[in-house]
Design an enzyme around this catalytic site. Structure first.
Site, mmCIF file in Angstrom:
data_model
loop_
_atom_site.group_PDB
_atom_site.id
_atom_site.type_symbol
_atom_site.label_atom_id
_atom_site.label_comp_id
_atom_site.label_asym_id
_atom_site.label_seq_id
_atom_site.Cartn_x
_atom_site.Cartn_y
_atom_site.Cartn_z
ATOM 1 C CB SER A 194 61.237 81.792 34.846
ATOM 2 O OG SER A 194 60.068 81.999 35.596
ATOM 3 N N GLY A 252 62.624 82.221 43.508
ATOM 4 C CA GLY A 252 62.285 80.832 43.825
ATOM 5 C C GLY A 252 63.395 79.911 43.380
ATOM 6 N NE ARG A 253 64.586 79.340 37.123
ATOM 7 C CZ ARG A 253 63.886 78.573 36.296
ATOM 8 N NH1 ARG A 253 64.322 77.363 36.019
ATOM 9 N NH2 ARG A 253 62.782 79.020 35.749
ATOM 10 C CB CYS A 290 56.695 54.567 26.299
ATOM 11 S SG CYS A 290 57.086 52.902 26.850
ATOM 12 C CE1 TYR A 333 58.663 76.876 38.912
ATOM 13 C CE2 TYR A 333 60.973 77.531 38.833
ATOM 14 C CZ TYR A 333 59.654 77.841 39.085
ATOM 15 O OH TYR A 333 59.305 79.094 39.506
#
Length: 469
Positions: free
Chosen positions: A236, A316-317, A389, A419
């Site tokens: 990716s 996709g991305r 935290c 994502y």
């Protein structure tokens, strides 16, 4: 000379002349500032969006998604036609999937790739033709396979020998036929984060070449399975085409061997095409990707004297990533001075790793800009951090923002369409934000945000209004 904030900046990050400027290619095409410096997306003021929907807020530019889907469809189908074949484009739903996204991409000619029962049901709920759905996954359960066969998904990508028998058992019980691809590891390690590289041998996806030959032979023995071809995915966030060319060459060697046992109509080369997250990222243009990858396959087939198969790709991305912008409100700022004398301004926002886990998971770099106004003063080196935290709760690791950034400012982080929502969580019991679509000056909710009541509703130890114990 005393150390300065600049000494903390990575080499790739250059102090901008204007810390309000929007880097080309990182933001949706519709991103603009008005005369007062306020950021607009899809023709709507981000200040108005934040006031209407609250923050954090993921804003998706519908026209950007559609334009990039059209570009992939047009570029790859045209390149394939130029070499005498055809191409299928699957939107990789794992990047981000909702019924709205599924409708947008299918209306622009794309198919949909899913990898779980949940993603499959979202695609079906959106009205996607099951024949246009591909089903991935390294551990598909029997129930998932049963559902996929029941609705008639176009292809199932076989990831192991065990899955062959599972699918065969389901088709035998249902007296059906299922088309399958076999995922193989080409051994090409894309130049990306180790967790994003998916074709080297020592990882969970796919089969080695030797095992793939045995798997295909078994599939061809089974009456309920129809072998369509090979599949590979090398990783990716990849720039360039060298990895795709080498992977295609290796796949064609196996493709040629397997042709001795029958016709193989399809070759799926996966996705993984990169986008720009910062001003220094230089992704390969879609048209160039299509032309060079398809040409590499055509050359390989010609050298072997075999016909070029139908081709498939799974972006996709590269379709949804740049369309997304996350809006946050600045809560506190803190000038942190180090022992060396250098300093960095920490800017805390009302979200964090629960809505964007990528910096913590992969060390991913992002950009940021003030959205509610144009800032003033010399750019300051900042680290944008979340409210969780965790010391690793970093939204933007290195960035220059106007030096007058202050609590109450609206901050925009671009390239968050992929994502981010799909990896979101309720860490620290923080509700997940709403996702809205913008286009032509209009906005609408496409995924409702959560509230505290939603979180408490899942806790079985809390009594209901009816007095249940």
């Amino acid at each position: 000379m005393l150390p300065t904030a600049d000494s903390l900046a990575p080499e790739w990050l250059v102090e901008p002349k204007d810390a309000n400027a929007l880097a080309s290619g990182v933001w949706p095409a519709s991103a603009k500032r008005d005369t007062d410096g306020a950021l607009f997306l899809g023709g709507i003021s981000t200040t108005e969006l934040a006031r209407t929907y609250g923050t954090p807020l993921l804003v998706l530019d519908e026209n950007e998604v559609r334009a990039r889907a059209r570009a992939f469809y047009r570029s790859f189908t045209s390149a394939a036609e130029a070499h005498g074949t055809t191409a299928r484009i699957y939107y990789a739903g794992k990047a981000f999937l909702s019924t709205a996204i599924a409708r947008w991409v299918t209306e622009e000619g794309l198919n949909v790739d899913v990898c779980t029962r949940g993603e499959l049901e979202v695609a079906l709920a959106a009205g996607v033709d099951p024949a246009r759905i591909g089903f991935h996954g390294n551990n598909k359960s029997v129930s998932e396979i049963e559902r996929a066969v029941e609705v008639g998904v176009g292809t199932i990508v076989v990831d192991s020998a065990i899955e062959i028998e599972r699918i065969a058992a389901v088709t035998a019980r249902t007296r059906s036929m299922q088309r399958v691809l076999v995922r193989v590891n080409s051994g090409v390690h894309a130049e990306t984060h180790d967790f994003l590289a998916t074709a080297h041998e020592d990882q969970k996806f796919g089969m080695p070449f030797a095992d793939a030959e045995t798997a295909v032979a078994r599939i061809r023995e089974l009456p309920g399975l129809d072998f369509l071809g090979l599949h590979c995915h090398i990783g990716s966030q990849i720039f360039g085409v060298a990895g795709f060319r080498e992977s295609a060459s290796r796949l064609l060697e196996l493709h040629e061997k397997l042709r001795a046992g029958g016709d193989i109509p399809l070759l799926n080369l996966g996705g993984g095409f990169g986008i720009a997250y910062t001003s220094v990222d230089d992704p390969t243009p879609i048209e160039q990707l299509a032309e060079e990858i398809v040409a590499a396959v055509a050359e390989g087939c010609a050298a072997r004297g075999i016909p070029i198969p139908m081709l498939a790709f799974e972006p996709g991305r590269a379709i949804v990533g740049t369309a997304g912008v996350t809006l946050y409100e600045v809560g506190t700022t803190k000038d942190v001075r180090l022992g060396s004398g250098a300093s960095r301004l920490y800017v805390s926002v009302d979200g964090g790793m629960s809505d964007n886990a990528r910096p913590a998971l992969y060390g991913a770099q992002y950009s940021a800009r003030l959205a509610s106004r144009a800032g003033e003063g010399r750019p300051a080196l900042v680290r944008v951090v979340g409210k969780h935290c965790e010391s690793g709760d970093i939204v933007v690791d290195h960035e220059y923002l106007p030096g007058d950034v202050t609590p109450g400012d609206l901050l925009a982080v671009p390239a968050t369409g992929a994502y981010c929502a799909s990896l979101s969580s309720n860490y620290n019991h923080v509700p997940r934000p709403a996702i809205i679509a913008v286009a032509e000056g209009r906005s609408r909710v496409i995924v409702r945000g959560e509230n505290i009541q939603d979180l408490l509703a899942r806790d079985a130890g809390i009594s209901t209004n009816e007095g249940a114990q």
